[in-house]
Scaffold this motif. Structure first.
Motif, PDB file in Angstrom:
ATOM      1  N   SER A 115       0.823  -1.207   0.000  1.00  0.00           N
ATOM      2  CA  SER A 115       0.000   0.000   0.000  1.00  0.00           C
ATOM      3  C   SER A 115       0.860   1.262   0.000  1.00  0.00           C
ATOM      4  O   SER A 115       0.514   2.263  -0.617  1.00  0.00           O
ATOM      5  N   ASN A 119       0.816   3.290  -3.341  1.00  0.00           N
ATOM      6  CA  ASN A 119      -0.128   4.351  -3.007  1.00  0.00           C
ATOM      7  C   ASN A 119      -1.579   3.853  -3.113  1.00  0.00           C
ATOM      8  O   ASN A 119      -2.430   4.476  -3.736  1.00  0.00           O
ATOM      9  N   GLN A 121      -4.968   1.730  -0.897  1.00  0.00           N
ATOM     10  CA  GLN A 121      -5.563   1.641   0.437  1.00  0.00           C
ATOM     11  C   GLN A 121      -5.141   0.344   1.124  1.00  0.00           C
ATOM     12  O   GLN A 121      -5.335  -0.755   0.581  1.00  0.00           O
ATOM     13  N   TYR A 122      -4.607   0.498   2.340  1.00  0.00           N
ATOM     14  CA  TYR A 122      -4.106  -0.640   3.108  1.00  0.00           C
ATOM     15  C   TYR A 122      -5.196  -1.681   3.357  1.00  0.00           C
ATOM     16  O   TYR A 122      -4.972  -2.889   3.163  1.00  0.00           O
ATOM     17  N   ASN A 123      -6.366  -1.267   3.775  1.00  0.00           N
ATOM     18  CA  ASN A 123      -7.439  -2.208   4.132  1.00  0.00           C
ATOM     19  C   ASN A 123      -7.880  -3.063   2.946  1.00  0.00           C
ATOM     20  O   ASN A 123      -8.153  -4.254   3.096  1.00  0.00           O
ATOM     21  N   LYS A 124      -7.950  -2.454   1.794  1.00  0.00           N
ATOM     22  CA  LYS A 124      -8.379  -3.201   0.607  1.00  0.00           C
ATOM     23  C   LYS A 124      -7.346  -4.251   0.213  1.00  0.00           C
ATOM     24  O   LYS A 124      -7.691  -5.365  -0.193  1.00  0.00           O
TER      25      LYS A 124
END
Length: 735
Positions: A115, A119, A121-124
């Protein structure tokens, strides 16, 4: 007795029990047989019905495959300049089931790294990494500098289950240049627009695969055999476009839009007169191919992505719309050349035939000449063409007849698609069952609609000896070694008129430029031939202004169509709105193509850069000025050899015409010498230039004829030596 009865009962009981046992055995056998039949049937079903599906699942369980993207072919212009190319990027994917078995690192740590670098999203990403699947796509079109960071992370942390596969991204070195002709691709490298779409089968190539064996748990076997099916790269395309000519056309079109305050843009097509190969195709407004889904200029829309249906609809109706092939318009007087070709070919009139431009009435409708207040009266047919007299063309069409007239319309290609490679070509609009009145107004280009590309092909037939040639943007398809896979030869559709008629008409149209209504398209030494046109639209006060022609008239090299839609400036006539800009295109394009001017003609605008004269004594300064072909005026004392130049105007490095003037000061002036601009609008060119030069001013002029605009208002004081921009136009023909 009792004993016998007892024995008998016992026997009956045994018989009954035996019968029950047999029944139970039979039922049990039936059940077993039924179960066996079900098992056999299910086995057969699996064997014969599910076989292929299960084979695929077994293969997928035992193997893992990753795609090797084919590199899309490169698109070149006719001079070898790259118009579209695929640059190297990477695709990042993971195998969650393998990734989760890493003992030295957690999926949370991997998600954080991916992520951060990409760049995203970490959660996705984390959600994808926690699935029980063999494959999850993380990112496409990743720049090499970013994928290199991920490679380093994999190596340093001994991470298994992250895959980096080579991919490519489309890049357009010239940005917006020829955007509508070249087109663009989607994220999957599939052509979506322009030549990228129509030649997708050649350009796209065939993707390859990497196959790897897995164990029962879905992990790559340590010594597994890896099989590769290499990608087959796409073929390259050589177009007929010329990037230099395209730049010229685009620059002039943008200038025409600004100068004429066009509300709906403009079109310019430049074609090879003999082959109908397109050298330049401009449709404004345009867009940058590297940002094809950007919000069009002048719009403000919340949540714009360029991907929603509403976004795409707006793009298609504005910047993506290729007016050169998609839009239809009434050609106006430019169609009179086609009517003239019919008349000459059918021999219903000669160039010296005496005609008149008196009004003609058809079915109660009176048709006048555009110059009805000052009619031309009796004239020859040749003069009528020069003067663009509508009634003459109406009467000529009556001699040709409805059937023959519309046979020529079809023969010139106006009722069929042009055949150019691009998708979305518009369809011309004619009356299904035309009347005499329909033909009468059609004879001078009204009340029917055609596409710009159709008009270019028709004028090429006039220019090249009479043959309708299918317009084309593609020269050849080649492989990476330069071998020609397919050669696109010019396709002759039919012969429309004879060479004799073509020769006559080229001379007539040259006269229209030198003596008639298209004088604003005249270029000294290049023998431009052509016709202007102005047509109304269904919307009040909205006009289409156009010019189409070819040059040199005796041996045409290029055909130029220039259209300005909905001009809102001082004029809407094609002779004043389109012809002057077609002139610019002809002059610059023919020079770029190294076409020599005929006779002693040369560009009448020879410019020089003003030299630095500061510190020179007067004698040396004036000698240097003369060597540049410039004139001078001196302010201050010139006595003595030690008198030097202290100030000059224009300043050194300024570009002025070769016969311009430099004002020299032998002192540092507190206030510069100024002169007052006189009223010049409506005056002829010779008078205007002499007046300004007598005032000690320089002139940058555009066009010929009468002065229509001056950079400075009359009465304005300007410094002597100032360069004054003046625009001249022939205004005696409103066509």
């Amino acid at each position: 007795m009792d004993n016998k009865e007892s024995i008998k009962k016992t026997e009956n009981t045994e018989i009954s029990n035996n019968t029950l046992t047999r029944k139970r055995l039979l039922i049990l056998m039936a059940v077993f047989i039924l179960i066996a039949m079900v098992i056999a049937g299910y086995t057969g079903y699996i064997q014969f019905v599910w076989a292929n599906e299960l084979k695929v699942k077994a293969y997928e369980q035992q193997n893992q495959d990753r795609t090797i993207k084919a590199s899309r072919g490169t698109i070149y212009d006719s001079q070898g300049n790259i118009l579209a190319i695929s640059i190297s990027v990477d695709t990042i994917s993971v195998s969650p089931v393998i990734l989760q078995k890493n003992k030295n690192i957690t999926v949370e740590e991997v998600a954080l790294e991916l992520s951060t670098v990409l760049n995203l999203q970490y959660n996705k990403i984390l959600e994808k990494l926690k699935t029980q699947t063999q494959y999850q796509l993380i990112a496409t079109k990743v720049e090499r500098k970013d994928s290199d960071l991920i490679k380093e992370y994999i190596k340093n942390n001994s991470v298994s289950g992250i895959y980096i596969q080579p991919d490519s991204k489309r890049y357009y070195p010239y940005g917006a240049l020829a955007a509508h002709a070249i087109g663009f691709t989607g994220d999957d490298n599939q052509g979506l627009f322009g030549l990228e779409l129509s030649l997708d089968g050649y350009l796209r190539g065939i993707d390859g695969k990497i196959l790897t064996e897995l164990d029962v748990g879905g992990t790559e076997l340590p010594f597994a055999f890896e099989s590769r099916i290499e990608a087959v790269d796409g073929y390259d395309v050589i177009t007929t476009l010329n990037a230099d000519i395209q730049k010229i056309a685009e620059n002039v079109v943008k200038q025409a839009i600004i100068d004429n305050k066009s509300k709906d843009g403009a079109v310019c097509i430049i074609a090879d007169s003999k082959t109908s190969e397109i050298l330049a195709m401009v449709s404004e407004p345009g867009f940058d191919l590297n940002f094809s889904r950007a919000l069009p200029e002048g719009y403000s829309i919340d949540g714009w992505t360029g991907l929603r249906n509403s976004d795409v609809e707006l793009l298609y109706s504005t910047v993506w719309r290729n007016k050169a092939i998609m839009d239809t318009y009434e050609p106006g007087s430019t169609f009179k050349s086609i009517t003239t070709a019919m008349a000459l070919e059918e021999d219903v009139v000669g160039l010296d035939t005496v005609v008149d431009d008196l009004p003609v009435t058809v079915f109660g409708a009176a048709i006048h000449c555009w110059s009805k207040e000052y009619p031309h009266g009796t004239e020859t047919f040749l003069q009528a063409v020069y003067n663009s007299c509508n009634p003459v063309f109406v009467k000529i069409s009556h001699l040709i007849g409805i059937k023959t007239f519309y046979e020529y319309v079809e023969s010139f290609g106006f009722k069929n698609y042009s055949g150019i490679e691009l998708a979305g070509e518009g369809k011309s609009i004619f009356h299904d069952d035309p009347t005499k009145l329909d033909m009468s107004v059609a004879s001078f280009g009204q009340r029917f609609q055609i596409t710009p590309i159709q008009m270019v092909a028709a004028y090429n037939a006039i220019a090249n000896g009479g043959y309708l040639i299918q317009p084309s943007l593609t020269d050849a398809i080649i492989d990476k070694q330069g071998n020609v896979i397919y050669d696109f030869e010019p396709q002759a559709v039919r012969q429309v008129i004879s060479k004799e008629t073509s020769d006559k008409l080229r001379k007539i149209l040259e006269g229209v430029v030198t003596e008639g209504g298209a004088k604003n398209a005249y270029v000294d030494g290049y023998r431009v031939a052509g016709k202007t046109g102005t047509s109304e639209t269904t919307v009040e006060d909205v006009y289409v202004s156009s010019f189409i022609g070819f040059a040199p008239a005796d041996n045409p090299v290029i055909t130029v169509l220039f259209i300005v839609f909905n001009p809102q400036g001082a004029s809407y006539y094609g002779s004043q709105v389109a012809a002057p800009y077609a002139k610019m295109v002809f002059e610059q394009a023919l020079e770029a193509l190294s076409v020599e001017r005929q006779g002693n003609a040369s560009s009448n605008k020879i410019s020089v850069y003003v030299p630095n004269l500061s510190g020179y004594n007067v004698e040396k300064a004036t000698q240097k000025i003369k060597s540049y072909g410039l004139d001078y005026e001196i302010e201050g004392s010139t006595a003595g050899e030690d008198v030097t130049i202290m100030y000059q105007y224009p300043e050194s490095g300024t570009k002025i015409t070769k016969d311009g003037v430099i004002i020299l000061y032998t002192y540092i002036p507190d206030s510069k010498k100024t002169v007052k601009i006189p009223y010049l609008v409506g005056k002829d060119k010779t008078y205007v230039i002499k007046t300004l030069k007598d005032l000690g001013l320089n002139v940058e002029s555009d066009g010929d004829g009468t002065c229509i605009t001056v950079e400075y208002n009359a009465g304005t004081y300007v410094e002597k030596g100032t360069i004054v921009d003046i625009t001249f136009r022939f205004t005696d023909y409103l066509d």
